[in-house]
Scaffold this motif. Structure first.
Motif, PDB file in Angstrom:
ATOM      1  N   UNK A 158      -5.895   6.683   0.253  1.00 34.98           N
ATOM      2  CA  UNK A 158      -5.999   8.145   0.283  1.00 34.98           C
ATOM      3  C   UNK A 158      -6.091   8.730   1.685  1.00 34.98           C
ATOM      4  N   UNK A 159      -5.484   9.908   1.816  1.00 33.73           N
ATOM      5  CA  UNK A 159      -5.571  10.726   3.027  1.00 33.73           C
ATOM      6  C   UNK A 159      -6.106  12.083   2.615  1.00 33.73           C
ATOM      7  N   UNK A 204     -12.107   1.176  -0.487  1.00 30.20           N
ATOM      8  CA  UNK A 204     -11.358   2.070   0.374  1.00 30.20           C
ATOM      9  C   UNK A 204     -11.678   1.810   1.841  1.00 30.20           C
ATOM     10  N   UNK A 205     -10.647   1.908   2.683  1.00 32.45           N
ATOM     11  CA  UNK A 205     -10.878   1.818   4.125  1.00 32.45           C
ATOM     12  C   UNK A 205     -11.708   2.999   4.594  1.00 32.45           C
ATOM     13  N   UNK A 206     -11.539   4.156   3.897  1.00 32.91           N
ATOM     14  CA  UNK A 206     -12.348   5.344   4.163  1.00 32.91           C
ATOM     15  C   UNK A 206     -13.147   5.662   2.895  1.00 32.91           C
ATOM     16  N   UNK A 207     -14.303   5.033   2.698  1.00 36.78           N
ATOM     17  CA  UNK A 207     -15.055   5.244   1.461  1.00 36.78           C
ATOM     18  C   UNK A 207     -15.563   6.671   1.305  1.00 36.78           C
ATOM     19  N   UNK A 208     -15.677   7.397   2.410  1.00 33.99           N
ATOM     20  CA  UNK A 208     -16.131   8.780   2.348  1.00 33.99           C
ATOM     21  C   UNK A 208     -14.929   9.714   2.483  1.00 33.99           C
ATOM     22  N   UNK A 209     -14.722  10.542   1.456  1.00 40.66           N
ATOM     23  CA  UNK A 209     -13.634  11.521   1.453  1.00 40.66           C
ATOM     24  C   UNK A 209     -14.262  12.894   1.203  1.00 40.66           C
ATOM     25  N   UNK A 210     -14.936  13.434   2.211  1.00 39.30           N
ATOM     26  CA  UNK A 210     -15.779  14.614   1.993  1.00 39.30           C
ATOM     27  C   UNK A 210     -15.029  15.863   1.582  1.00 39.30           C
ATOM     28  N   UNK A 211     -13.808  16.053   2.081  1.00 40.93           N
ATOM     29  CA  UNK A 211     -13.100  17.274   1.729  1.00 40.93           C
ATOM     30  C   UNK A 211     -12.656  17.243   0.270  1.00 40.93           C
ATOM     31  N   UNK A 212     -12.192  16.090  -0.205  1.00 43.79           N
ATOM     32  CA  UNK A 212     -11.837  15.968  -1.621  1.00 43.79           C
ATOM     33  C   UNK A 212     -13.055  16.222  -2.494  1.00 43.79           C
ATOM     34  N   UNK A 213     -14.212  15.700  -2.086  1.00 47.76           N
ATOM     35  CA  UNK A 213     -15.448  15.934  -2.849  1.00 47.76           C
ATOM     36  C   UNK A 213     -15.828  17.414  -2.850  1.00 47.76           C
ATOM     37  N   UNK A 214     -15.685  18.068  -1.706  1.00 49.12           N
ATOM     38  CA  UNK A 214     -16.026  19.486  -1.616  1.00 49.12           C
ATOM     39  C   UNK A 214     -15.109  20.329  -2.488  1.00 49.12           C
ATOM     40  N   UNK A 242       0.840  -1.197   0.000  1.00 51.41           N
ATOM     41  CA  UNK A 242       0.000   0.000   0.000  1.00 51.41           C
ATOM     42  C   UNK A 242       0.875   1.247   0.000  1.00 51.41           C
ATOM     43  N   UNK A 243       0.377   2.281  -0.655  1.00 49.41           N
ATOM     44  CA  UNK A 243       1.073   3.569  -0.705  1.00 49.41           C
ATOM     45  C   UNK A 243       0.069   4.657  -0.316  1.00 49.41           C
ATOM     46  N   UNK A 244       0.419   5.448   0.676  1.00 45.56           N
ATOM     47  CA  UNK A 244      -0.442   6.547   1.109  1.00 45.56           C
ATOM     48  C   UNK A 244      -0.323   7.699   0.118  1.00 45.56           C
ATOM     49  N   UNK A 245      -1.467   8.256  -0.267  1.00 44.44           N
ATOM     50  CA  UNK A 245      -1.514   9.251  -1.325  1.00 44.44           C
ATOM     51  C   UNK A 245      -2.597  10.276  -0.988  1.00 44.44           C
ATOM     52  N   UNK A 246      -2.485  11.522  -1.438  1.00 48.36           N
ATOM     53  CA  UNK A 246      -3.559  12.486  -1.170  1.00 48.36           C
ATOM     54  C   UNK A 246      -4.856  12.096  -1.880  1.00 48.36           C
TER      55      UNK A 246
END
Length: 376
Positions: A102-103, A331-341, A78-82
């Motif tokens: 993603x983070x 995704x472990x975090x299926x919701x990425x609200x800030x990226x969506x915003x 795994x590679x952490x990515x924005x």
């Protein structure tokens, strides 16, 4: 007004004599692949970034992919990515066979938020890929400290940040390696696709030179399964010329950004506004690859600017996790609200070394008029 987003003609007109001379030198050399121009650019760009090595490749996607391959990062890793970046950052990980994790970004800078790294870490994490988005460096010290504690590699995506400074150090020399893009729109742009890797690691640089050239150091003797991803000799000749002017052209971009900030902050200060301007931390010296504002009625605002003859772009309208390419990614975090915003609100205004300050003030004026109309 008729102001395009990108001006591709003016850079050639300004540097015509130097670029034409470089072309003639290339044509007369009789050597057109991995020759003196590539070697010269690699040395000069490494010195500019403050690294020991630069390896020219075909594009930035290849640069990042080949680094991951050279580090033996692949299936099961795994590679952490924005979460907020151009999809190429994610694609490099996928091409290596690894999984992007993603983070979310910092809400002010739009770059990867180091505070989110711990939650993304798993036993399969091998690397972090921060992006210096819009020409502003990510907050690298906490990222490097986290990587050091957990034995991770750090690969900068410096595609948009040629010349940017983080606490006095150049982007491209802040991690274990960095991928660079010289796509024509970039601050240091070629006249076609081109890319490079910078690093202080001699072993990595050596492996990359093999991987980019069919897995071979000596012709017809192939050590590994490699690729054809070589920086074009002619593009290297052009890049050597443009590198001499990079700092000056970045300073021109900075003056345009200052014009925008002064005009827009003055207007915002006089009334209530929903627009958000770029935020620059004290430790960052950005090169303003893009000037990105935010507004909840972005699409309406963009239409009003277009009606005034001002071209804008959206960087980026679809975050990677919403793209068809990653529809099957669990995704472990299926919701990425800030990226969506951000995808729904960001808008890039024209900026570049050949945009005049007078045009910048006109754009700011048209933007303020549009904001007044939206405010009713």
């Amino acid at each position: 007004m008729n102001i395009p987003f990108n001006d591709f003609a003016s850079p050639y007109q300004e540097l015509k004599a130097e670029l034409d001379e470089a072309y003639a030198r290339f044509m007369q050399s009789g050597w057109y692949v991995l020759g003196r121009e590539v070697e010269g650019f690699e040395q000069e760009y490494a010195a500019y970034c403050g690294t020991k090595y630069c390896v020219g490749v075909a594009n930035c996607l290849d640069a990042m992919h080949l680094v991951l391959r050279a580090w033996n990062i692949g299936p099961g890793d795994e590679v952490i990515v924005p979460s907020n970046t151009y999809i190429a950052t994610w694609l490099a990980i996928s091409h290596a066979g690894a999984t992007p994790v993603p983070v979310e970004p910092d809400g002010r800078t739009h770059n990867l938020d180091p505070a989110g790294l711990a939650a993304a870490l798993t036993p399969r994490t091998r690397a972090i890929m921060p992006v210096h988005l819009y020409g502003q460096p990510a907050d690298m010290d906490p990222i490097m400290a986290f990587a050091g504690r957990h034995g991770l590699k750090v690969l900068e995506d410096a595609a948009q940040a040629q010349g940017a400074l983080y606490k006095g150090r150049r982007a491209g020399a802040l991690g274990h390696a960095a991928g660079h893009s010289f796509y024509p729109t970039k601050n240091l742009g070629a006249f076609g696709d081109a890319g490079a890797v910078t690093t202080d690691d001699p072993e990595l640089a050596g492996r990359l030179k093999v991987l980019r050239n069919y897995g071979s150091q000596k012709r017809y003797y192939n050590e590994v399964i490699g690729y054809n991803s070589r920086l074009d000799e002619l593009q290297a000749a052009f890049l050597r010329i443009k590198l001499r002017h990079l700092d000056e052209w970045n300073e021109r971009r900075s003056k345009i950004a200052s014009c925008y900030l002064e005009a827009l902050q003055t207007e915002i200060g006089s009334r209530q506004s929903e627009m958000t301007l770029p935020f620059v931390p004290a430790w960052a010296s950005p090169v303003w690859h893009l000037f990105v504002i935010r507004h909840p009625q972005r699409d309406v605002l963009r239409e009003k600017l277009a009606a005034a003859g001002i071209a804008t772009l959206i960087h980026y309208p679809v975050p990677p996790h919403r793209s068809g390419a990653y529809a099957g990614l669990r995704l472990a975090q299926p919701s990425l609200p800030l990226a969506d915003t951000l995808a729904a609100e960001v808008l890039s205004l024209p900026i570049g070394p050949h945009l005049t300050e007078a045009h910048a003030r006109q754009i700011a004026g048209a933007l303020n008029e549009s904001l007044n109309l939206l405010a009713g």
